[in-house]
Design a protein around this motif. Structure first.
Motif, mmCIF file in Angstrom:
data_model
loop_
_atom_site.group_PDB
_atom_site.id
_atom_site.type_symbol
_atom_site.label_atom_id
_atom_site.label_comp_id
_atom_site.label_asym_id
_atom_site.label_seq_id
_atom_site.Cartn_x
_atom_site.Cartn_y
_atom_site.Cartn_z
ATOM 1 N N ASP A 167 -3.539 -9.452 8.815
ATOM 2 C CA ASP A 167 -2.644 -8.423 8.277
ATOM 3 C C ASP A 167 -3.418 -7.127 8.020
ATOM 4 O O ASP A 167 -4.427 -7.134 7.310
ATOM 5 C CB ASP A 167 -2.028 -8.930 6.968
ATOM 6 N N GLU A 169 -2.767 -4.663 6.194
ATOM 7 C CA GLU A 169 -2.654 -4.136 4.837
ATOM 8 C C GLU A 169 -3.307 -5.046 3.795
ATOM 9 O O GLU A 169 -3.844 -4.563 2.803
ATOM 10 C CB GLU A 169 -1.176 -3.936 4.475
ATOM 11 N N SER A 170 -3.260 -6.352 4.009
ATOM 12 C CA SER A 170 -3.782 -7.271 2.992
ATOM 13 C C SER A 170 -4.787 -8.279 3.529
ATOM 14 O O SER A 170 -5.401 -9.007 2.748
ATOM 15 C CB SER A 170 -2.620 -8.039 2.349
ATOM 16 N N SER A 327 -7.826 3.634 9.209
ATOM 17 C CA SER A 327 -7.770 2.427 10.034
ATOM 18 C C SER A 327 -7.335 2.767 11.446
ATOM 19 O O SER A 327 -6.368 3.508 11.648
ATOM 20 C CB SER A 327 -6.784 1.429 9.423
ATOM 21 N N THR A 330 -3.653 1.120 11.918
ATOM 22 C CA THR A 330 -2.420 1.672 11.334
ATOM 23 C C THR A 330 -2.325 3.188 11.435
ATOM 24 O O THR A 330 -1.239 3.746 11.293
ATOM 25 C CB THR A 330 -2.340 1.286 9.842
ATOM 26 N N THR A 332 -3.507 5.128 9.264
ATOM 27 C CA THR A 332 -3.412 5.613 7.885
ATOM 28 C C THR A 332 -4.692 5.223 7.141
ATOM 29 O O THR A 332 -5.519 4.457 7.650
ATOM 30 C CB THR A 332 -2.207 4.998 7.154
ATOM 31 N N LEU A 334 -7.121 3.270 4.766
ATOM 32 C CA LEU A 334 -7.217 1.834 4.512
ATOM 33 C C LEU A 334 -6.676 1.473 3.131
ATOM 34 O O LEU A 334 -6.899 2.187 2.155
ATOM 35 C CB LEU A 334 -8.679 1.381 4.593
ATOM 36 N N HIS A 335 -5.952 0.366 3.086
ATOM 37 C CA HIS A 335 -5.518 -0.192 1.805
ATOM 38 C C HIS A 335 -6.681 -1.015 1.261
ATOM 39 O O HIS A 335 -7.132 -1.975 1.898
ATOM 40 C CB HIS A 335 -4.284 -1.064 1.989
ATOM 41 N N ARG A 340 -9.745 -8.201 0.015
ATOM 42 C CA ARG A 340 -9.885 -7.963 1.447
ATOM 43 C C ARG A 340 -11.348 -8.058 1.881
ATOM 44 O O ARG A 340 -11.646 -8.485 3.001
ATOM 45 C CB ARG A 340 -9.310 -6.590 1.839
#
Length: 515
Positions: A167, A169-170, A327, A330, A332, A334-335, A340
């Motif tokens: 994933d 995001e996570s 990233s 994505t 965008t 990074l979360h 992570r």
């Protein structure tokens, strides 16, 4: 019914102690409406006033159960049970349309029916608490509720989904994302915009992948430099183990060997913290490696000045978020979460061929039941990166950190011939790729490393297409002749060079169109 409830209330009052003593924390008054205390480095605050639909008798019974968890389990378990019980009571109150006096089997059947399949783990999580409630012979959970919990099979939380699906995001970071974080971290520290304490904290998360609570428990004495037979120094950090049954904080420490370069930095940082605490603590080596700005109230003496795990995790997250790393998956920023980095360590270990036992050791698990997901997630599909793919991914990754210039006249050190970056492999006429805006040698391999450096000024007329072709061909060769990990080592640089190629093409097109 009213007689039974009155009995429950009286028995709870008779049994509820005036003082509760958590296994790792400070004593507190369990008769208070709000429980607030320090459990080692964790802060616990539970507001029983928020249980607006529970009867006074049920609240006191609940307190009796949660006192047991406070004294025999972790602060995390205590808080988890409180909030899951509150959610259950709120549901029962909504169903009944009034105050809740007890939890019955019918209530649990209705609650289960209200949950989506993916949420059934919520009942599974609270089931152990309800069983303990009944086992302690505290009123509030009916016999038919216990029968239901004993007979039904409840789904647990789905483990490892973020790892298995990678994933964005996570789940674990990709190799390119991890490299981007490392480059940004080093660049920020070299530029003087990152504090040394934040720098070493971030690298500990990247290298060791441990939980925030473990890093919050670190002390100066845990950072060790020992001399090898050949005279060189070996750097070790002793990481406290957590989630071990019947143990208090720092009962067991696990030694982790550090790379010499980072170990030296961490050891020197530890000495500066030790000096700060020479006039504060009798033994400054017992000072926290990452001290809080002020000493928390009611903190255990042996953990004086330690940050809470929440505060340390938030500090780490803020440090990495401030780097503004993008990233390539994505497009965008990074979360960022500590988890992570933990996932990434396990995933990298699996990619390198390590089995479940080694991964469990790296992640400080007592067994292998929760690490199989990392092995199942591999082998991963080997990403194919050719010129077209690189050009499409480049804008998302933002790996190129420098600027585009026309020639020496726009360069920061344009009058210095040494600043020109030239490599005959890419242009036999020795046409420069660009200029280096940095004074002094950086020690990295030019020109390949230049494309991800913020001091690089790429020339519009530089042989960037040749550099890109060379890197992609080299990657393809290593994919067949060497290890995949070696082949992918320059993937982020490929995206940086591709971004220069893409932007140079745009500049040339605008010039040709007369813009």
């Amino acid at each position: 019914m009213s007689t039974h409830l009155g009995f429950a209330s009286n028995q709870s009052r008779r049994c509820l102690p005036s003082v509760a003593k958590p296994r790792n924390g400070s004593p507190f008054d369990p008769t208070a409406t709000r429980w607030t205390f320090h459990d080692g480095i964790a802060t616990v605050s539970l507001n029983f006033g928020s249980l607006e639909w529970a009867s006074p008798a049920l609240i006191e019974s609940m307190k009796m159960v949660l006192v047991w968890y406070a004294e025999h389990a972790s602060a995390g378990q205590l808080k988890s049970h409180f909030y899951k019980l509150r959610r259950l009571v709120d549901f029962i109150a909504e169903q009944r349309g009034g105050e809740v006096h007890e939890i019955s089997g019918t209530d649990l059947i209705n609650y289960r029916s209200s949950l989506r399949p993916s949420e059934e783990c919520l009942l599974g999580a609270v089931a152990s608490c309800l069983k303990k409630w009944h086992a302690l012979q505290i009123p509030g959970v009916t016999e038919d509720a216990l029968r239901f919990l004993t007979q039904v099979r409840l789904k647990g939380a789905q483990k490892g989904k973020a790892v298995l699906t990678m994933d964005p995001e996570s789940g674990p970071f990709s190799d390119i994302e991890i490299q981007a974080i490392q480059d940004a971290l080093n660049g920020s520290y070299a530029a003087g915009s990152l504090d040394l304490g934040d720098y070493v904290l971030a690298w500990l998360f990247i290298l060791l992948g441990q939980r925030p609570q473990q890093f919050a428990l670190l002390k100066i004495c845990d950072v060790i430099a020992s001399q090898r037979v050949d005279g060189s120094l070996e750097y070790i950090v002793r990481v406290p183990r957590i989630k071990q049954h019947n143990q208090t904080h720092r009962d067991e420490l696990k030694e982790r060997l550090l790379t010499p370069s980072f170990g030296r930095v961490l050891y020197e940082y530890a000495r500066t913290i030790e000096q700060r605490f020479e006039a504060v603590l009798a033994d400054p080596k017992q000072a926290p490696l990452f001290p809080a700005e002020r000493k928390p109230v009611d903190q255990p003496f042996e953990l004086a000045y330690h940050m809470t795990s929440y505060s340390l995790g938030r500090r780490f997250t803020q440090v990495v978020k401030a780097l503004k790393v993008w990233s390539e998956r994505t497009g965008t920023e990074l979360h960022i979460t500590p988890t992570r980095f933990r996932y990434s360590l396990g995933t990298r270990a699996a990619k390198e061929g390590h089995g479940e036992l080694i991964i469990a050791e790296l992640l400080d698990h007592s067994d292998t039941q929760n690490v199989g997901v990392y092995v199942k997630a591999t082998p991963e599909i080997v990403e194919r990166i050719d010129r077209a793919v690189a050009l499409r991914m480049a804008p998302l990754a933002r790996a190129f950190a420098g600027t585009i210039i026309s020639d020496d006249s726009e360069a920061i050190r344009g009058d210095d011939p040494i600043s020109r970056i030239i490599d005959p492999r890419f242009d036999d006429k020795l046409k420069p790729m660009g200029n280096c805006g940095r004074n002094g040698s950086c020690g990295f391999m030019a020109p390949i490393s230049c494309y991800t450096c913020n001091s690089f000024q790429a020339w519009v007329e530089g042989p960037h297409e040749a550099v890109l072709a060379y890197l992609i061909a080299e990657r393809a060769r290593l994919m067949t002749e060497a290890d995949v990990r070696i082949a992918k080592i320059n993937d982020r640089t490929i995206l940086a060079v591709a971004e220069v190629v893409r932007r140079v093409r745009k500049v040339r097109k605008e010039a040709a169109d007369g813009c």
